[in-house]
Enzyme design. Structure first.
Site, PDB file in Angstrom:
ATOM      1  N   HIS A  22      14.229  -3.902  18.668  1.00 52.52           N
ATOM      2  CA  HIS A  22      12.902  -3.449  19.080  1.00 52.52           C
ATOM      3  C   HIS A  22      12.702  -1.978  18.721  1.00 52.52           C
ATOM      4  O   HIS A  22      13.518  -1.129  19.052  1.00 52.52           O
ATOM      5  CB  HIS A  22      12.731  -3.648  20.590  1.00 52.52           C
ATOM      6  CG  HIS A  22      11.405  -3.209  21.097  1.00 52.52           C
ATOM      7  ND1 HIS A  22      11.262  -2.576  22.295  1.00 52.52           N
ATOM      8  CD2 HIS A  22      10.168  -3.310  20.572  1.00 52.52           C
ATOM      9  CE1 HIS A  22       9.985  -2.299  22.495  1.00 52.52           C
ATOM     10  NE2 HIS A  22       9.300  -2.743  21.457  1.00 52.52           N
ATOM     11  N   ASP A  30       6.004  -0.272  -2.706  1.00 50.46           N
ATOM     12  CA  ASP A  30       5.466  -0.665  -4.009  1.00 50.46           C
ATOM     13  C   ASP A  30       6.388  -0.173  -5.120  1.00 50.46           C
ATOM     14  O   ASP A  30       7.386   0.503  -4.869  1.00 50.46           O
ATOM     15  CB  ASP A  30       4.019  -0.188  -4.184  1.00 50.46           C
ATOM     16  CG  ASP A  30       3.846   1.327  -4.215  1.00 50.46           C
ATOM     17  OD1 ASP A  30       4.781   2.053  -4.641  1.00 50.46           O
ATOM     18  OD2 ASP A  30       2.760   1.795  -3.833  1.00 50.46           O
ATOM     19  N   ARG A 109       0.971  11.275   2.610  1.00 55.92           N
ATOM     20  CA  ARG A 109       2.012  10.821   1.682  1.00 55.92           C
ATOM     21  C   ARG A 109       3.396  11.377   1.994  1.00 55.92           C
ATOM     22  O   ARG A 109       4.370  10.630   2.097  1.00 55.92           O
ATOM     23  CB  ARG A 109       1.606  11.175   0.245  1.00 55.92           C
ATOM     24  CG  ARG A 109       2.540  10.631  -0.819  1.00 55.92           C
ATOM     25  CD  ARG A 109       2.026  10.934  -2.225  1.00 55.92           C
ATOM     26  NE  ARG A 109       1.901  12.361  -2.484  1.00 55.92           N
ATOM     27  CZ  ARG A 109       2.887  13.133  -2.947  1.00 55.92           C
ATOM     28  NH1 ARG A 109       4.056  12.620  -3.211  1.00 55.92           N
ATOM     29  NH2 ARG A 109       2.689  14.419  -3.158  1.00 55.92           N
ATOM     30  N   TYR A 131      -0.859   2.749  -3.408  1.00 58.41           N
ATOM     31  CA  TYR A 131      -0.981   2.847  -1.952  1.00 58.41           C
ATOM     32  C   TYR A 131      -0.721   1.507  -1.268  1.00 58.41           C
ATOM     33  O   TYR A 131      -1.331   1.173  -0.259  1.00 58.41           O
ATOM     34  CB  TYR A 131      -2.341   3.422  -1.547  1.00 58.41           C
ATOM     35  CG  TYR A 131      -2.551   4.804  -2.104  1.00 58.41           C
ATOM     36  CD1 TYR A 131      -1.870   5.891  -1.561  1.00 58.41           C
ATOM     37  CD2 TYR A 131      -3.379   5.023  -3.192  1.00 58.41           C
ATOM     38  CE1 TYR A 131      -2.037   7.158  -2.087  1.00 58.41           C
ATOM     39  CE2 TYR A 131      -3.559   6.290  -3.724  1.00 58.41           C
ATOM     40  CZ  TYR A 131      -2.879   7.361  -3.165  1.00 58.41           C
ATOM     41  OH  TYR A 131      -3.037   8.617  -3.681  1.00 58.41           O
ATOM     42  N   ASN A 133       2.274   0.773  -0.045  1.00 54.42           N
ATOM     43  CA  ASN A 133       3.407   0.969   0.853  1.00 54.42           C
ATOM     44  C   ASN A 133       2.976   0.748   2.299  1.00 54.42           C
ATOM     45  O   ASN A 133       1.929   1.218   2.726  1.00 54.42           O
ATOM     46  CB  ASN A 133       3.960   2.392   0.700  1.00 54.42           C
ATOM     47  CG  ASN A 133       4.386   2.664  -0.712  1.00 54.42           C
ATOM     48  OD1 ASN A 133       5.216   1.966  -1.263  1.00 54.42           O
ATOM     49  ND2 ASN A 133       3.792   3.689  -1.316  1.00 54.42           N
TER      50      ASN A 133
END
Length: 141
Positions: A22, A30, A109, A131, A133
């Site tokens: 947890h 990517d 980023r 983008y 990710n």
């Protein structure tokens, strides 16, 4: 082969997902992401895209309901497309596969890169969309 496990999920990946507890996080990266330099637990998933893994993982991976944002995206850089099409794809996947409305936070980023270094593992895909990710925080059953 096992019943109910999507074939895109490798033995190494199922082991990682089962080891996670947890609050642990996993990055679906990517093709442009510097995955190898950001994790000691790297799953090579070249030949597949992030959306494929997101759909497969969410079949059995509980998202954390104890945090405001169980999902994090890498935010766009000024001058780039503000809402990449792949984000809409992710929203559609969450609507279809989640039992609750999933709130998504966007990280700058460099903050995303730093956060990725502390993730339990990174799945390095061949995703070509920019983008793409995404970080998932594991919940409880």
């Amino acid at each position: 082969m096992l019943k109910g496990i999507p074939p895109i999920i490798s033995p190494d990946l199922i082991k990682i997902l089962m080891e996670m507890g947890h609050g642990d996080e996993i990055v679906l990266a990517d093709g442009n992401f510097p995955a190898a330099s950001h994790s000691s637990r790297l799953i090579n998933a070249h030949g597949h895209g992030v959306s494929e893994f997101l759909s497969a993982i969410l079949e059995f991976f509980p998202l954390d309901t104890y945090v405001t944002f169980p999902v994090l995206l890498m935010d766009t850089v000024e001058g780039d497309e503000r809402n990449p099409a792949i984000w809409k794809n992710y929203e559609d996947i969450f609507k279809k596969m989640s039992d609750f409305p999933v709130k998504i936070e966007k990280l700058e980023r460099t903050d995303f890169y730093e956060r990725s270094k502390s993730a339990y593992a990174i799945i390095a895909t061949s995703e070509r969309a920019q983008y793409a990710n995404i970080i998932l925080k594991k919940g409880v059953l």
